[in-house]
Design an enzyme around this catalytic site. Structure first.
Site, mmCIF file in Angstrom:
data_model
loop_
_atom_site.group_PDB
_atom_site.id
_atom_site.type_symbol
_atom_site.label_atom_id
_atom_site.label_comp_id
_atom_site.label_asym_id
_atom_site.label_seq_id
_atom_site.Cartn_x
_atom_site.Cartn_y
_atom_site.Cartn_z
ATOM 1 N N GLY A 124 0.837 -1.056 0.059
ATOM 2 C CA GLY A 124 0.020 0.048 0.009
ATOM 3 C C GLY A 124 0.950 1.413 0.035
ATOM 4 N N SER A 126 1.154 3.519 -3.253
ATOM 5 C CA SER A 126 0.582 4.354 -4.346
ATOM 6 C C SER A 126 -0.819 4.854 -3.840
ATOM 7 C CB SER A 126 0.466 3.821 -5.643
ATOM 8 O OG SER A 126 1.770 3.573 -6.060
ATOM 9 N N GLU A 241 12.768 -4.018 -3.779
ATOM 10 C CA GLU A 241 11.552 -4.065 -4.838
ATOM 11 C C GLU A 241 12.196 -4.079 -6.554
ATOM 12 O OE1 GLU A 241 8.397 -1.414 -4.187
ATOM 13 O OE2 GLU A 241 7.570 -2.084 -5.909
HETATM 14 C C1 LIG Z 1 1.126 -3.446 -13.086
HETATM 15 C C2 LIG Z 1 1.230 -2.182 -11.835
HETATM 16 C C3 LIG Z 1 1.143 -2.992 -10.528
HETATM 17 C C4 LIG Z 1 1.256 -2.038 -9.537
HETATM 18 N N1 LIG Z 1 1.312 -2.535 -8.046
HETATM 19 C C5 LIG Z 1 1.410 -1.586 -7.219
HETATM 20 C C6 LIG Z 1 1.187 -2.172 -5.778
HETATM 21 O O1 LIG Z 1 1.146 -3.436 -5.602
HETATM 22 N N2 LIG Z 1 1.247 -0.989 -4.847
HETATM 23 C C7 LIG Z 1 1.657 0.058 -4.965
HETATM 24 O O2 LIG Z 1 1.370 0.866 -4.084
HETATM 25 N N3 LIG Z 1 1.640 0.630 -6.502
HETATM 26 C C8 LIG Z 1 1.199 -0.157 -7.407
HETATM 27 N N4 LIG Z 1 1.411 0.256 -8.567
HETATM 28 C C9 LIG Z 1 1.580 1.702 -8.882
HETATM 29 C C10 LIG Z 1 2.925 2.495 -9.554
HETATM 30 O O3 LIG Z 1 3.854 2.033 -8.302
HETATM 31 C C11 LIG Z 1 2.507 3.660 -9.860
HETATM 32 O O4 LIG Z 1 1.629 3.479 -11.011
HETATM 33 C C12 LIG Z 1 3.747 4.268 -10.177
HETATM 34 O O5 LIG Z 1 4.674 4.687 -9.256
HETATM 35 C C13 LIG Z 1 3.664 5.532 -10.974
HETATM 36 O O6 LIG Z 1 2.560 6.458 -10.353
HETATM 37 P P1 LIG Z 1 1.541 6.965 -11.336
HETATM 38 O O7 LIG Z 1 0.786 5.883 -12.087
HETATM 39 O O8 LIG Z 1 0.794 7.785 -10.342
HETATM 40 O O9 LIG Z 1 2.117 7.826 -12.333
HETATM 41 P P2 LIG Z 1 2.775 9.275 -12.274
HETATM 42 O O10 LIG Z 1 3.596 9.342 -11.210
HETATM 43 O O11 LIG Z 1 1.547 10.462 -12.277
HETATM 44 O O12 LIG Z 1 3.568 9.226 -13.595
HETATM 45 C C14 LIG Z 1 2.942 9.698 -14.889
HETATM 46 C C15 LIG Z 1 3.861 9.626 -15.930
HETATM 47 O O13 LIG Z 1 4.494 11.290 -15.715
HETATM 48 C C16 LIG Z 1 5.844 11.347 -15.883
HETATM 49 N N5 LIG Z 1 6.521 11.551 -14.796
HETATM 50 C C17 LIG Z 1 6.043 11.569 -13.331
HETATM 51 N N6 LIG Z 1 6.936 11.888 -12.582
HETATM 52 C C18 LIG Z 1 8.213 12.167 -13.312
HETATM 53 C C19 LIG Z 1 9.443 12.499 -12.964
HETATM 54 N N7 LIG Z 1 9.870 13.110 -11.639
HETATM 55 N N8 LIG Z 1 10.345 12.852 -14.024
HETATM 56 C C20 LIG Z 1 9.933 12.754 -15.308
HETATM 57 N N9 LIG Z 1 8.821 12.249 -15.606
HETATM 58 C C21 LIG Z 1 7.663 11.906 -14.584
HETATM 59 C C22 LIG Z 1 6.292 9.889 -16.395
HETATM 60 O O14 LIG Z 1 6.112 9.713 -17.834
HETATM 61 C C23 LIG Z 1 5.146 8.975 -15.846
HETATM 62 O O15 LIG Z 1 5.056 7.847 -16.647
HETATM 63 C C24 LIG Z 1 1.306 -0.698 -9.878
HETATM 64 C C25 LIG Z 1 1.383 -0.172 -11.127
HETATM 65 C C26 LIG Z 1 1.480 -0.947 -12.203
HETATM 66 C C27 LIG Z 1 1.379 -0.511 -13.589
#
Ligand SMILES: Cc1cc2nc3c(=O)[nH]c(=O)nc-3n(C[C@H](O)[C@H](O)[C@H](O)COP(=O)(O)OP(=O)(O)OC[C@H]3O[C@@H](n4cnc5c(N)ncnc54)[C@H](O)[C@@H]3O)c2cc1C
Length: 373
Positions: A124, A126, A241
């Site tokens: 937990g 994100s 991780e």
């Molecule tokens: C298959 C899968 C399983 C997952 N399982 C888990 C889980 O079990 N537990 C959990 O807690 N989370 C989980 N996640 C969530 C995952 O950790 C997040 O999706 C990830 O950290 C990205 O966060 P976000 O989706 O909010 O994208 P955002 O942070 O909003 O990013 C979107 C896009 O913005 C750009 N961006 C963002 N920040 C930057 C930066 N600093 N520099 C340059 N570009 C940037 C990138 O292009 C990025 O792809 C999972 C995700 C997936 C796809």
């Protein structure tokens, strides 16, 4: 470091075990099985073989082995696409965090239970406004008598619908910087106030969830480490991780099947492409080995783990591209295995460069570490 002969023995033990399971039809090799292969019976049987938590101290049921021995075990499990999701998160990063930062009481309560797969963890971290910017988490934990009350929402929680417990990063106070005032908790997913709701992926499959916490009671002994030190602790955890062989071996069953298909069809071009992929997988294994050695030396290999997490998904995407090429050139397989594995990889590959940290963030971590050194 574990001597090479002992590592060979560990590898042989895992191969014997998975070979028996395969012969008995206990599982069918699949892609991304460390996420989608949730099989409590398999994880329990692996634990009974002493192959879960091998690096942990004997007093908690572990074997005190090196991280390189654990790497050998994970390689062998991923190679055959074994269904390891039930224990993967707990063994990979929650157990090591508890071992590093948790009280002895917490260690005694959870480490043997993770090894036996009596508990199963989900992550937990994100939230809707806290993904790449993890320090922006808004889930809060407030003191309530001798314990805590947690309120907030987590998203994209893989396998929360199967897990018994969640690792939860929550805000316990507001500091001047957003990285301050974060604390790591363990939450019982059966506790009153917890709601786990499915989020279906593009293929309509259920791996993700939303976890809602409404004043969920958590005992003080389930705080991992120090209150307010969650950020420093979680960044070390992210090395565990990101730095393992699951970051490039999730599609290994597909790679092996692609080679077999190309041989059967006499397709030289695919065989050459697989050769190039084999060279890359050797380099990635070497990086994973260096990371395991660093962990054994007590170093959190943040930059190397970021490199592996950046390179691994690109490799797995190329495995899928090569497999699709092999199918185009060689035509359908006799038993449909290649097509099935391609379909599994097709669903998993897009998320690989996102889960565990997006590629852009990983490149930033690597660049920062290079400018520092
Ligand atoms: C298959 C899968 C399983 C997952 N399982 C888990 C889980 O079990 N537990 C959990 O807690 N989370 C989980 N996640 C969530 C995952 O950790 C997040 O999706 C990830 O950290 C990205 O966060 P976000 O989706 O909010 O994208 P955002 O942070 O909003 O990013 C979107 C896009 O913005 C750009 N961006 C963002 N920040 C930057 C930066 N600093 N520099 C340059 N570009 C940037 C990138 O292009 C990025 O792809 C999972 C995700 C997936 C796809």
């Amino acid at each position: 470091m574990t001597p090479a002969a002992d590592l060979a023995q560990v590898r042989a033990r895992v191969r014997a075990f998975t070979g028996e399971c395969l012969a008995a039809g206990d599982f069918v090799p699949r892609c991304d099985a460390w996420v989608s292969g949730f099989d409590l019976a398999f994880s329990k049987a692996l634990g009974e073989q002493g192959l879960v938590g091998v690096t942990w101290p004997a007093e908690f049921g572990g074997a005190g082995m090196s991280s390189t021995a654990r790497l050998v075990i994970t390689e062998e499990l991923l190679r055959v696409g074994a269904p390891v999701a039930a224990h993967w998160i707990g063994e990979r990063q929650i157990g090591p965090s508890i071992l590093r930062f948790g009280s002895r009481e917490l260690q005694a309560e959870f480490l043997p239970a993770i090894m036996a797969s009596d508990v199963s963890f989900c992550l937990g971290m994100s939230e809707t406004e806290a993904g790449s910017d993890l320090a922006a988490v808004r889930t809060t934990a407030r003191r309530d008598g001798s314990g805590w009350r947690i309120t907030g929402a987590k998203v994209w929680t893989t396998n929360a619908h199967h897990a018994t417990h969640a690792y939860v990063l929550a805000r316990t106070s507001r500091g001047e910087l957003k990285h301050e005032g974060l604390t790591e908790f363990i939450v019982d997913l059966k506790a009153p106030g917890v709601t786990v709701r499915p989020i279906l992926d593009l293929a309509g499959e259920h791996h993700f969830n939303e976890m809602l916490f409404d004043e969920v009671a958590v005992p003080d002994r389930w705080v991992i480490g120090e209150v307010g030190e969650g950020w420093a602790q979680v960044t070390g955890q992210l090395s565990f991780e990101r730095g393992g062989s699951e970051r490039f071996l999730s599609t290994y069953p597909l790679l092996a099947e692609t080679l077999g298909h190309a041989h059967r069809c006499g397709d030289r071009a695919t065989i050459e492409q697989v050769g190039a992929l084999a060279a890359r997988v050797t380099a990635l294994r070497s990086l994973a080995w260096d990371i395991a050695v660093s962990i054994d030396n007590g170093v959190a290999p943040v930059a190397d783990a970021a490199k592996l997490k950046y390179l691994g998904p690109a490799f797995e995407r190329d495995v899928l591209t090569t497999a699709r090429y092999a199918l185009d050139v060689g035509g359908p397989s006799d038993d449909g295995t290649l097509e099935r594995l391609i379909a599994e990889a097709q669903v998993a590959v897009p998320g690989m460069s996102i889960r565990g940290g997006v590629s852009e963030v990983l490149l930033t971590l690597v660049a920062r570490s290079e400018t520092r050194s």
